[in-house]
Design a protein around this motif. Structure first.
Motif, PDB file in Angstrom:
ATOM      1  N   GLN A   1       0.826  -1.205   0.000  1.00  0.00           N
ATOM      2  CA  GLN A   1       0.000   0.000   0.000  1.00  0.00           C
ATOM      3  C   GLN A   1       0.867   1.265   0.000  1.00  0.00           C
ATOM      4  O   GLN A   1       0.561   2.231  -0.693  1.00  0.00           O
TER       5      GLN A   1
ATOM      6  N   LEU B   1       2.302   1.757  -3.462  1.00  0.00           N
ATOM      7  CA  LEU B   1       1.256   2.279  -4.344  1.00  0.00           C
ATOM      8  C   LEU B   1       1.058   3.779  -4.119  1.00  0.00           C
ATOM      9  O   LEU B   1       0.985   4.560  -5.075  1.00  0.00           O
ATOM     10  N   LEU B   2       1.003   4.207  -2.871  1.00  0.00           N
ATOM     11  CA  LEU B   2       0.836   5.626  -2.561  1.00  0.00           C
ATOM     12  C   LEU B   2       2.023   6.454  -3.060  1.00  0.00           C
ATOM     13  O   LEU B   2       1.842   7.537  -3.619  1.00  0.00           O
TER      14      LEU B   2
ATOM     15  N   THR C   1       4.031   5.717  -5.545  1.00  0.00           N
ATOM     16  CA  THR C   1       3.957   5.740  -7.006  1.00  0.00           C
ATOM     17  C   THR C   1       2.874   6.700  -7.494  1.00  0.00           C
ATOM     18  O   THR C   1       3.104   7.495  -8.409  1.00  0.00           O
ATOM     19  N   GLN C   2       1.711   6.647  -6.877  1.00  0.00           N
ATOM     20  CA  GLN C   2       0.596   7.502  -7.293  1.00  0.00           C
ATOM     21  C   GLN C   2       0.883   8.984  -7.084  1.00  0.00           C
ATOM     22  O   GLN C   2       0.320   9.828  -7.772  1.00  0.00           O
ATOM     23  N   ASN C   3       1.755   9.303  -6.147  1.00  0.00           N
ATOM     24  CA  ASN C   3       1.989  10.695  -5.784  1.00  0.00           C
ATOM     25  C   ASN C   3       3.293  11.286  -6.312  1.00  0.00           C
ATOM     26  O   ASN C   3       3.623  12.418  -5.994  1.00  0.00           O
ATOM     27  N   GLN C   4       4.035  10.540  -7.129  1.00  0.00           N
ATOM     28  CA  GLN C   4       5.317  11.042  -7.631  1.00  0.00           C
ATOM     29  C   GLN C   4       5.169  12.317  -8.449  1.00  0.00           C
ATOM     30  O   GLN C   4       5.939  13.259  -8.284  1.00  0.00           O
TER      31      GLN C   4
ATOM     32  N   ARG D   1       2.767  14.611  -8.354  1.00  0.00           N
ATOM     33  CA  ARG D   1       2.387  15.718  -7.481  1.00  0.00           C
ATOM     34  C   ARG D   1       3.580  16.174  -6.643  1.00  0.00           C
ATOM     35  O   ARG D   1       3.800  17.366  -6.442  1.00  0.00           O
TER      36      ARG D   1
ATOM     37  N   GLN E   1      -0.390  12.627   1.199  1.00  0.00           N
ATOM     38  CA  GLN E   1       0.157  13.754   0.442  1.00  0.00           C
ATOM     39  C   GLN E   1       0.698  14.829   1.374  1.00  0.00           C
ATOM     40  O   GLN E   1       1.783  15.365   1.140  1.00  0.00           O
TER      41      GLN E   1
ATOM     42  N   ASP F   1      -6.447  16.902  -8.392  1.00  0.00           N
ATOM     43  CA  ASP F   1      -6.832  15.645  -9.037  1.00  0.00           C
ATOM     44  C   ASP F   1      -8.217  15.196  -8.600  1.00  0.00           C
ATOM     45  O   ASP F   1      -9.010  14.729  -9.413  1.00  0.00           O
TER      46      ASP F   1
ATOM     47  N   ASN G   1     -11.251  14.797 -11.269  1.00  0.00           N
ATOM     48  CA  ASN G   1     -11.993  13.539 -11.405  1.00  0.00           C
ATOM     49  C   ASN G   1     -13.474  13.751 -11.141  1.00  0.00           C
ATOM     50  O   ASN G   1     -14.320  13.193 -11.846  1.00  0.00           O
TER      51      ASN G   1
ATOM     52  N   LYS H   1     -16.090  11.237  -1.352  1.00  0.00           N
ATOM     53  CA  LYS H   1     -14.720  10.702  -1.358  1.00  0.00           C
ATOM     54  C   LYS H   1     -14.085  10.868   0.014  1.00  0.00           C
ATOM     55  O   LYS H   1     -13.422   9.957   0.511  1.00  0.00           O
TER      56      LYS H   1
END
Length: 173
Positions: A8, A11-12, A14-17, A19, A59, A103, A107, A170
């Protein structure tokens, strides 16, 4: 020690690179420096991964680490004229953090646009994505410019309300 929730965390990270890099670049204003600081920040994030609590604001956590790395970098570089002064750097960092939900909003807007009736979605697309003048849209729709202007006002209000609902949903989850 590797964190038990390694997958996890990876993943976080990677998803935030994107930003994270954008945040660092906005604060330091130099691509080469931003890349160096990003690498150092990623090392610290990895070393401290076991201190991060899943479910909290990842973040904000990585931005704090990045800001500390920016400060360390500034200290190393001394009085480099290419770096912003401390007060400006902090002000920029605060401004950039205010846009951290970009983001999420983008979305939500995408979802909300899909919910619009086709006619309204096409008008929004023509006006805001293709930059078509109101008079041209009115002519195409066989109506007045004021009618299109009024419709767009109502659609924007609807979209704003829908986006806020999406964000609230969300954040509740």
């Amino acid at each position: 020690m590797l964190p038990e929730n390694l997958d996890q965390i990876l993943l976080l990270i990677t998803q935030n690179q994107g930003r994270l890099y954008s945040y660092i670049l906005a604060v330091v204003g130099n691509r080469e420096y931003a890349q160096d600081i990003l690498q150092e920040t990623n090392l610290i994030i990895w070393r401290k991964a076991d201190t991060f609590t899943l479910g909290s604001n990842f973040q904000a956590w990585i931005f704090t680490i990045a800001l500390n790395q920016i400060r360390a970098f500034r200290k190393q570089r001394g009085r480099d004229r290419l770096l912003f002064d401390e007060s400006l750097m902090i002000q920029i960092a605060e401004e950039v953090e205010q846009f951290q939900d970009y983001d999420l909003r983008a979305n939500a807007l995408s979802l909300c646009l899909q919910k619009l009736p086709d006619k309204h979605r096409k008008i929004v697309h023509r006006r805001y994505f293709q930059d078509t003048p109101l008079t041209n849209i009115a002519t195409e729709m066989k109506t007045s410019s004021n009618a299109i202007k009024s419709l767009l006002h109502r659609v924007r209000h609807t979209l704003l309300h829908c986006i806020q609902q999406q964000i609230d949903l969300k954040e509740a989850n």
